[in-house]
Scaffold this active site. Structure first.
Site, mmCIF file in Angstrom:
data_model
loop_
_atom_site.group_PDB
_atom_site.id
_atom_site.type_symbol
_atom_site.label_atom_id
_atom_site.label_comp_id
_atom_site.label_asym_id
_atom_site.label_seq_id
_atom_site.Cartn_x
_atom_site.Cartn_y
_atom_site.Cartn_z
ATOM 1 N N GLY A 1 0.828 -1.191 0.000
ATOM 2 C CA GLY A 1 0.000 0.000 0.000
ATOM 3 C C GLY A 1 0.865 1.243 0.000
ATOM 4 N N GLN B 1 3.039 10.011 1.258
ATOM 5 C CA GLN B 1 4.339 9.320 1.266
ATOM 6 C C GLN B 1 5.196 9.667 0.052
ATOM 7 O OE1 GLN B 1 2.373 5.289 2.120
ATOM 8 N NE2 GLN B 1 4.360 5.105 3.118
ATOM 9 N N CYS C 1 6.046 -0.182 7.158
ATOM 10 C CA CYS C 1 5.671 0.950 6.318
ATOM 11 C C CYS C 1 6.862 1.335 5.458
ATOM 12 C CB CYS C 1 5.269 2.127 7.213
ATOM 13 S SG CYS C 1 4.812 3.607 6.303
ATOM 14 N N LEU C 2 6.605 1.618 4.184
ATOM 15 C CA LEU C 2 7.683 2.022 3.278
ATOM 16 C C LEU C 2 8.346 3.320 3.747
ATOM 17 C CD1 LEU C 2 5.995 1.220 -0.160
ATOM 18 C CD2 LEU C 2 7.790 -0.100 0.991
ATOM 19 N N HIS D 1 -4.239 1.375 7.610
ATOM 20 C CA HIS D 1 -2.882 1.941 7.625
ATOM 21 C C HIS D 1 -2.771 3.102 6.628
ATOM 22 C CE1 HIS D 1 1.676 1.362 7.770
ATOM 23 N NE2 HIS D 1 1.514 2.122 6.706
ATOM 24 N N GLU D 2 -3.294 2.888 5.417
ATOM 25 C CA GLU D 2 -3.153 3.925 4.383
ATOM 26 C C GLU D 2 -4.050 5.124 4.673
ATOM 27 O OE1 GLU D 2 -0.619 3.601 2.713
ATOM 28 O OE2 GLU D 2 -0.327 1.451 2.992
ATOM 29 N N HIS E 1 -2.494 7.394 7.086
ATOM 30 C CA HIS E 1 -1.497 8.306 6.484
ATOM 31 C C HIS E 1 -2.152 9.613 6.050
ATOM 32 C CE1 HIS E 1 2.381 6.318 6.279
ATOM 33 N NE2 HIS E 1 1.863 5.207 5.759
HETATM 34 ZN ZN ZN Z 1 2.725 3.389 5.629
#
Ligand code: ZN
Length: 152
Positions: A48, A53, A90-91, A132-133, A136
């Site tokens: 995701g 991000q 998380c990226l 999670h997304e 963000h």
């Molecule tokens: Zn993330």
């Protein structure tokens, strides 16, 4: 399509804690953003990615937990049920993971790239990814709400 740079909390903690704005018009910039975000997510082997991000404070998310690409514009969680506690990464937080409590099932309402209202129901990993997304977009990184860091 292009791969965009993924911001990390090491350099951009303040930015990743900002709230993203709703998309009011799905123009070519938003469509390009969706394309680029999907390419960036797949390139990074993520499940995701949210627009902040990649440095864009708009309410746009892409997810693929292995069942195909989901593109969400202005996503809102309209239903949650149950609880699951599991590992999350998380990226934007490379090299770390932690346990986070999430609903077991969620239902999300959003717009697709054609501006049509869609509903996505997810459980397990998909429910986790959706939460999670969307977090963000509200400036919440999972490390803000994790129960415990996972250390090897
Ligand atoms: Zn993330």
């Amino acid at each position: 399509m292009a791969i965009r740079e993924i911001l990390t909390t090491n350099d951009e903690s303040e930015f990743l804690h900002k709230k993203s704005r709703e998309v009011t018009e799905i123009d070519n910039r938003i469509l390009t953003l969706l394309d680029d975000m999907a390419e960036t997510m797949y390139d990074a082997n993520g499940v995701g990615l949210a627009a902040p991000q990649v440095g864009i404070l708009r309410r746009v998310v892409v997810i693929d937990v292995g069942d195909g690409l989901i593109e969400l514009i202005n996503p809102v969680i309209v239903y949650k049920k149950g609880e699951q506690i599991d590992a999350e990464g998380c990226l934007s937080v490379p090299g770390r993971s932690g346990t986070v409590a999430r609903p077991e099932k969620v239902k999300v309402r959003a717009l697709n790239r054609n501006g049509e209202e869609i509903t996505v129901s997810g459980e397990g990993l998909l429910a986790r990814a959706l939460c999670h997304e969307i977090d963000h977009l509200n400036g919440t990184v999972y490390t803000d709400i994790m129960i415990a860091e996972i250390t090897e």
